[in-house]
Design a protein around this motif. Structure first.
Motif, mmCIF file in Angstrom:
data_model
loop_
_atom_site.group_PDB
_atom_site.id
_atom_site.type_symbol
_atom_site.label_atom_id
_atom_site.label_comp_id
_atom_site.label_asym_id
_atom_site.label_seq_id
_atom_site.Cartn_x
_atom_site.Cartn_y
_atom_site.Cartn_z
ATOM 1 N N UNK A 155 17.430 -34.857 -45.197
ATOM 2 C CA UNK A 155 16.100 -35.365 -44.833
ATOM 3 C C UNK A 155 15.551 -36.283 -45.918
ATOM 4 N N UNK A 156 15.809 -35.951 -47.170
ATOM 5 C CA UNK A 156 15.339 -36.795 -48.273
ATOM 6 C C UNK A 156 16.099 -38.114 -48.312
ATOM 7 N N UNK A 157 17.396 -38.059 -48.002
ATOM 8 C CA UNK A 157 18.239 -39.244 -48.112
ATOM 9 C C UNK A 157 18.096 -40.185 -46.914
ATOM 10 N N UNK A 158 18.055 -39.619 -45.710
ATOM 11 C CA UNK A 158 18.077 -40.441 -44.498
ATOM 12 C C UNK A 158 16.791 -40.349 -43.682
ATOM 13 N N UNK A 159 15.911 -39.435 -44.051
ATOM 14 C CA UNK A 159 14.740 -39.192 -43.218
ATOM 15 C C UNK A 159 15.058 -38.108 -42.203
ATOM 16 N N UNK A 160 14.056 -37.490 -41.616
ATOM 17 C CA UNK A 160 14.289 -36.369 -40.703
ATOM 18 C C UNK A 160 14.789 -36.812 -39.337
ATOM 19 N N UNK A 161 15.503 -35.919 -38.671
ATOM 20 C CA UNK A 161 15.884 -36.123 -37.275
ATOM 21 C C UNK A 161 14.722 -35.663 -36.396
ATOM 22 N N UNK A 162 14.878 -35.782 -35.084
ATOM 23 C CA UNK A 162 13.849 -35.294 -34.167
ATOM 24 C C UNK A 162 13.901 -33.777 -34.029
ATOM 25 N N UNK A 163 15.135 -33.243 -34.070
ATOM 26 C CA UNK A 163 15.346 -31.810 -33.867
ATOM 27 C C UNK A 163 16.390 -31.312 -34.857
ATOM 28 N N UNK A 164 16.151 -30.143 -35.419
ATOM 29 C CA UNK A 164 17.162 -29.444 -36.224
ATOM 30 C C UNK A 164 17.541 -28.168 -35.479
ATOM 31 N N UNK A 165 18.844 -27.937 -35.355
ATOM 32 C CA UNK A 165 19.339 -26.691 -34.789
ATOM 33 C C UNK A 165 20.173 -26.030 -35.877
ATOM 34 N N UNK A 166 19.662 -24.905 -36.428
ATOM 35 C CA UNK A 166 20.296 -24.347 -37.600
ATOM 36 C C UNK A 166 20.395 -22.836 -37.559
ATOM 37 N N UNK A 167 21.225 -22.304 -38.446
ATOM 38 C CA UNK A 167 21.270 -20.871 -38.698
ATOM 39 C C UNK A 167 20.083 -20.512 -39.584
ATOM 40 N N UNK A 168 19.844 -19.201 -39.755
ATOM 41 C CA UNK A 168 18.762 -18.766 -40.641
ATOM 42 C C UNK A 168 19.054 -19.175 -42.076
ATOM 43 N N UNK A 169 20.322 -19.139 -42.451
ATOM 44 C CA UNK A 169 20.735 -19.621 -43.761
ATOM 45 C C UNK A 169 22.247 -19.762 -43.778
ATOM 46 N N UNK A 170 22.744 -20.598 -44.688
ATOM 47 C CA UNK A 170 24.167 -20.856 -44.773
ATOM 48 C C UNK A 170 24.873 -19.925 -45.736
ATOM 49 N N UNK A 171 26.153 -20.175 -45.934
ATOM 50 C CA UNK A 171 26.934 -19.371 -46.863
ATOM 51 C C UNK A 171 26.350 -19.490 -48.267
ATOM 52 N N UNK A 172 26.263 -18.358 -48.955
ATOM 53 C CA UNK A 172 25.688 -18.269 -50.303
ATOM 54 C C UNK A 172 24.198 -18.564 -50.323
ATOM 55 N N UNK A 173 23.556 -18.528 -49.145
ATOM 56 C CA UNK A 173 22.102 -18.656 -49.072
ATOM 57 C C UNK A 173 21.521 -17.344 -48.542
ATOM 58 N N UNK A 174 20.190 -17.246 -48.547
ATOM 59 C CA UNK A 174 19.535 -16.014 -48.128
ATOM 60 C C UNK A 174 18.208 -16.337 -47.441
ATOM 61 N N UNK A 175 17.440 -15.287 -47.109
ATOM 62 C CA UNK A 175 16.126 -15.496 -46.508
ATOM 63 C C UNK A 175 15.205 -16.290 -47.426
#
Length: 239
Positions: free
Chosen positions: A56-76
């Motif tokens: 988002x910082x590099x290219x600007x935001x998309x219209x929609x994000x479809x994501x998991x709650x967090x990725x590998x090695x990430x948390x809440x």
């Protein structure tokens, strides 16, 4: 720009997908391409929330994000950082969370205090329901959550981020030893967080803890009576 405005302008909706998201043995990108090829552009595929923010910082935001709650090695904690980032810098972006994690934990870290509330899409959703939901969503239709009732669950509004991370790991099948290794802390530290969380939740055993979230239900009183954490485990609902 709102989805309804995009529809009027006949512009395809730009969507970023966070993988790995597998839906009926296909990647989410394949599913979206199959059913919505005329309506959307999957502009990027990333593997973590931090990558979403960098994108988002590099290219600007998309219209929609479809994501998991967090990725590998990430948390809440990363989910909380992401929602705060979106609410602060890109409040008009629509976010869809592909997750069957307990909604009460997700809401604990949800900072979407704005007009564009996020939606949680449980992984058990039937594909026809999923396509129907996205069709209405992409049409810009203002519709209420399928889940119109509040979830019922044990008291946990005062759990700390560390307690939530540990309790979630245990619910998902991790042992205390495994969590100690994962978070690079002492076994005793994990045990302390677990004990403190269970005291706050008014439960006394790991079996009780896991039964709270078994098949999306919690046990109240006798073994024959269950109440849902969410009114439906296979329908999208607004966060």
């Amino acid at each position: 720009m709102g989805i309804a405005i995009l529809k009027k302008n006949n512009r395809k909706i730009n969507i970023v997908v966070m993988d790995p998201v597998v839906f009926y043995r296909e990647s989410m990108v394949q599913v979206l391409s199959k059913y919505f090829v005329e309506r959307i552009n999957v502009t990027d595929v990333v593997s973590s929330l931090s990558a979403l923010m960098c994108l988002a910082l590099r290219k600007g935001p998309a219209d929609v994000y479809l994501m998991e709650a967090f990725g590998q090695n990430e948390s809440y904690n990363n989910w909380g950082e992401f929602t705060h980032f979106m609410a602060t810098y890109h409040p008009s972006v629509k976010c869809l969370l592909w997750s069957s994690k307990p909604t009460m934990f997700i809401n604990k870290f949800n900072n979407f205090e704005r007009g564009e509330a996020g939606w949680q899409i449980p992984k058990k959703i039937d594909i026809s329901c999923f396509v129907s939901f996205l069709t209405r969503f992409f049409d810009g239709e203002n519709f209420a959550s399928y889940n119109s009732q509040f979830y019922i669950g044990p008291p946990m509004s005062n759990l700390t981020p560390s307690e939530i991370a540990i309790i979630t790991g245990i619910i998902e099948g991790d042992s205390i030893k495994c969590l100690a290794k994962k978070f690079n802390v002492a076994y005793k530290t994990i045990s302390t967080h677990k004990r403190n969380a269970m005291i706050k939740m008014r439960i006394s055993s790991t079996a009780q803890l896991r039964s709270l979230f078994l098949d999306g239900h919690i046990l109240r009183g006798d073994k024959e009576r269950y109440l849902p954490i969410e009114t439906s485990s296979n329908q999208p609902f607004m966060l």
